[in-house]
Design a protein around this motif. Structure first.
Motif, mmCIF file in Angstrom:
data_model
loop_
_atom_site.group_PDB
_atom_site.id
_atom_site.type_symbol
_atom_site.label_atom_id
_atom_site.label_comp_id
_atom_site.label_asym_id
_atom_site.label_seq_id
_atom_site.Cartn_x
_atom_site.Cartn_y
_atom_site.Cartn_z
ATOM 1 N N UNK A 86 0.856 -1.186 0.000
ATOM 2 C CA UNK A 86 0.000 0.000 0.000
ATOM 3 C C UNK A 86 0.888 1.231 0.000
ATOM 4 N N UNK A 87 0.253 2.380 -0.010
ATOM 5 C CA UNK A 87 1.009 3.617 -0.004
ATOM 6 C C UNK A 87 1.892 3.704 1.231
ATOM 7 N N UNK A 88 3.038 4.380 1.130
ATOM 8 C CA UNK A 88 3.909 4.502 2.309
ATOM 9 C C UNK A 88 3.242 5.313 3.401
ATOM 10 N N UNK A 89 3.648 5.045 4.633
ATOM 11 C CA UNK A 89 3.140 5.811 5.763
ATOM 12 C C UNK A 89 3.754 7.206 5.728
ATOM 13 N N UNK A 90 2.907 8.198 5.658
ATOM 14 C CA UNK A 90 3.340 9.587 5.703
ATOM 15 C C UNK A 90 2.601 10.263 6.848
ATOM 16 N N UNK A 91 3.089 11.415 7.291
ATOM 17 C CA UNK A 91 2.432 12.096 8.415
ATOM 18 C C UNK A 91 0.949 12.341 8.153
ATOM 19 N N UNK A 92 0.185 12.379 9.245
ATOM 20 C CA UNK A 92 -1.256 12.635 9.148
ATOM 21 C C UNK A 92 -1.533 13.880 8.311
ATOM 22 N N UNK A 109 3.106 6.277 -12.638
ATOM 23 C CA UNK A 109 4.007 5.162 -12.320
ATOM 24 C C UNK A 109 3.333 3.825 -12.638
ATOM 25 N N UNK A 110 2.116 3.640 -12.144
ATOM 26 C CA UNK A 110 1.413 2.371 -12.370
ATOM 27 C C UNK A 110 1.132 2.146 -13.850
ATOM 28 N N UNK A 111 0.846 3.206 -14.589
ATOM 29 C CA UNK A 111 0.615 3.065 -16.034
ATOM 30 C C UNK A 111 1.898 2.627 -16.741
ATOM 31 N N UNK A 112 3.018 3.156 -16.316
ATOM 32 C CA UNK A 112 4.286 2.828 -16.973
ATOM 33 C C UNK A 112 4.790 1.444 -16.597
ATOM 34 N N UNK A 113 4.717 1.101 -15.294
ATOM 35 C CA UNK A 113 5.355 -0.129 -14.825
ATOM 36 C C UNK A 113 4.372 -1.260 -14.513
ATOM 37 N N UNK A 114 3.085 -0.966 -14.415
ATOM 38 C CA UNK A 114 2.089 -2.008 -14.211
ATOM 39 C C UNK A 114 1.971 -2.531 -12.798
ATOM 40 N N UNK A 115 2.521 -1.823 -11.832
ATOM 41 C CA UNK A 115 2.390 -2.219 -10.426
ATOM 42 C C UNK A 115 2.498 -0.984 -9.548
ATOM 43 N N UNK A 116 2.148 -1.165 -8.272
ATOM 44 C CA UNK A 116 2.175 -0.043 -7.339
ATOM 45 C C UNK A 116 3.608 0.429 -7.102
ATOM 46 N N UNK A 117 3.727 1.672 -6.758
ATOM 47 C CA UNK A 117 5.000 2.279 -6.388
ATOM 48 C C UNK A 117 5.283 1.921 -4.938
ATOM 49 N N UNK A 118 6.463 1.385 -4.670
ATOM 50 C CA UNK A 118 6.845 1.095 -3.289
ATOM 51 C C UNK A 118 8.135 1.834 -2.964
ATOM 52 N N UNK A 119 8.196 2.296 -1.734
ATOM 53 C CA UNK A 119 9.375 3.010 -1.257
ATOM 54 C C UNK A 119 9.436 2.870 0.253
ATOM 55 N N UNK A 120 10.612 2.703 0.755
ATOM 56 C CA UNK A 120 10.818 2.695 2.196
ATOM 57 C C UNK A 120 11.131 4.124 2.620
ATOM 58 N N UNK A 121 10.401 4.613 3.587
ATOM 59 C CA UNK A 121 10.670 5.943 4.117
ATOM 60 C C UNK A 121 11.315 5.853 5.497
ATOM 61 N N UNK A 122 11.834 4.665 5.816
ATOM 62 C CA UNK A 122 12.578 4.516 7.069
ATOM 63 C C UNK A 122 13.780 5.454 7.035
ATOM 64 N N UNK A 123 13.987 6.174 8.109
ATOM 65 C CA UNK A 123 15.115 7.083 8.192
ATOM 66 C C UNK A 123 14.851 8.460 7.600
ATOM 67 N N UNK A 124 13.675 8.661 7.012
ATOM 68 C CA UNK A 124 13.320 9.965 6.463
ATOM 69 C C UNK A 124 12.443 10.658 7.498
ATOM 70 N N UNK A 129 9.144 13.509 4.371
ATOM 71 C CA UNK A 129 8.643 12.295 3.729
ATOM 72 C C UNK A 129 7.910 12.572 2.422
ATOM 73 N N UNK A 130 7.019 13.531 2.410
ATOM 74 C CA UNK A 130 6.266 13.816 1.190
ATOM 75 C C UNK A 130 7.197 14.248 0.066
ATOM 76 N N UNK A 131 8.091 15.187 0.344
ATOM 77 C CA UNK A 131 9.028 15.638 -0.686
ATOM 78 C C UNK A 131 9.900 14.483 -1.176
ATOM 79 N N UNK A 132 10.307 13.639 -0.255
ATOM 80 C CA UNK A 132 11.139 12.478 -0.615
ATOM 81 C C UNK A 132 10.378 11.534 -1.541
#
Length: 173
Positions: A86-92, A109-124, A129-132
């Motif tokens: 699912x979408x990454x956890x970002x601040x409320x 992203x999903x149109x180009x690659x055919x799957x959800x975008x995943x990213x780890x925001x650990x350490x951000x 987080x949003x800008x990252x």
């Protein structure tokens, strides 16, 4: 609650036992350990491999085994894992404020690659987080599919490790 954050994990709390989380994971029935691992990364092959190599003497050993198992994921295994992300956890409130920009970026992203975008925001930091996420998704949209497959697999490894650490908090090295 996203599938990978389900609260029904095997690690006993004070009412179910007094063993440390890593000890509980090491001694749990294989099916329970596998279920727990699937809350970190929804790949049956990955969960089976990590479960099969128990017991782990310490958390760094478990994390190394999780990494090793993740490096061997096939494209089908990665697709299986991505289907439950699912979408990454970002601040409320972040998603409400940046709804349009995020939706457009995720859709592209999903149109180009055919799957959800995943990213780890650990350490951000939460403030960054949003800008990252936005900068990263824009950057990754320039990848070719094979390069993005490799980046996605690396992000899944980072997510799995972060979730294992969170799950076994207090297990210590």
């Amino acid at each position: 609650m996203p599938a990978h954050r389900l609260p029904d994990r095997l690690i006993p709390g004070p009412s179910r036992g007094t063993c440390a989380p890593l000890d509980a994971f090491n001694t749990a029935p294989a099916e329970s350990a596998r279920h727990t691992l699937l809350t970190c990364l929804h790949s049956l092959r990955w969960a089976d491999r990590v479960t099969a190599h128990r017991p782990y003497p310490d958390l760094p050993s478990l994390l190394a085994a999780a990494d090793e198992a993740a490096y061997d994921l096939s494209p089908q295994d990665v697709a299986e894992a991505l289907a439950m992300e699912s979408l990454p956890d970002l601040p409320d409130g972040t998603y409400e404020v940046a709804h349009t920009a995020l939706n457009a970026a995720y859709a592209a992203y999903e149109a180009k690659f055919g799957h959800v975008f995943v990213i780890s925001v650990n350490g951000v930091s939460p403030d960054e987080a949003l800008d990252h996420v936005l900068a990263t998704i824009r950057s990754r949209l320039t990848n070719d599919p094979e390069d993005e497959r490799q980046v996605t697999a690396e992000e899944l490894r980072a997510l799995a490790k972060g979730r294992l650490v969170e799950l076994l908090a207090g297990a210590g090295p």
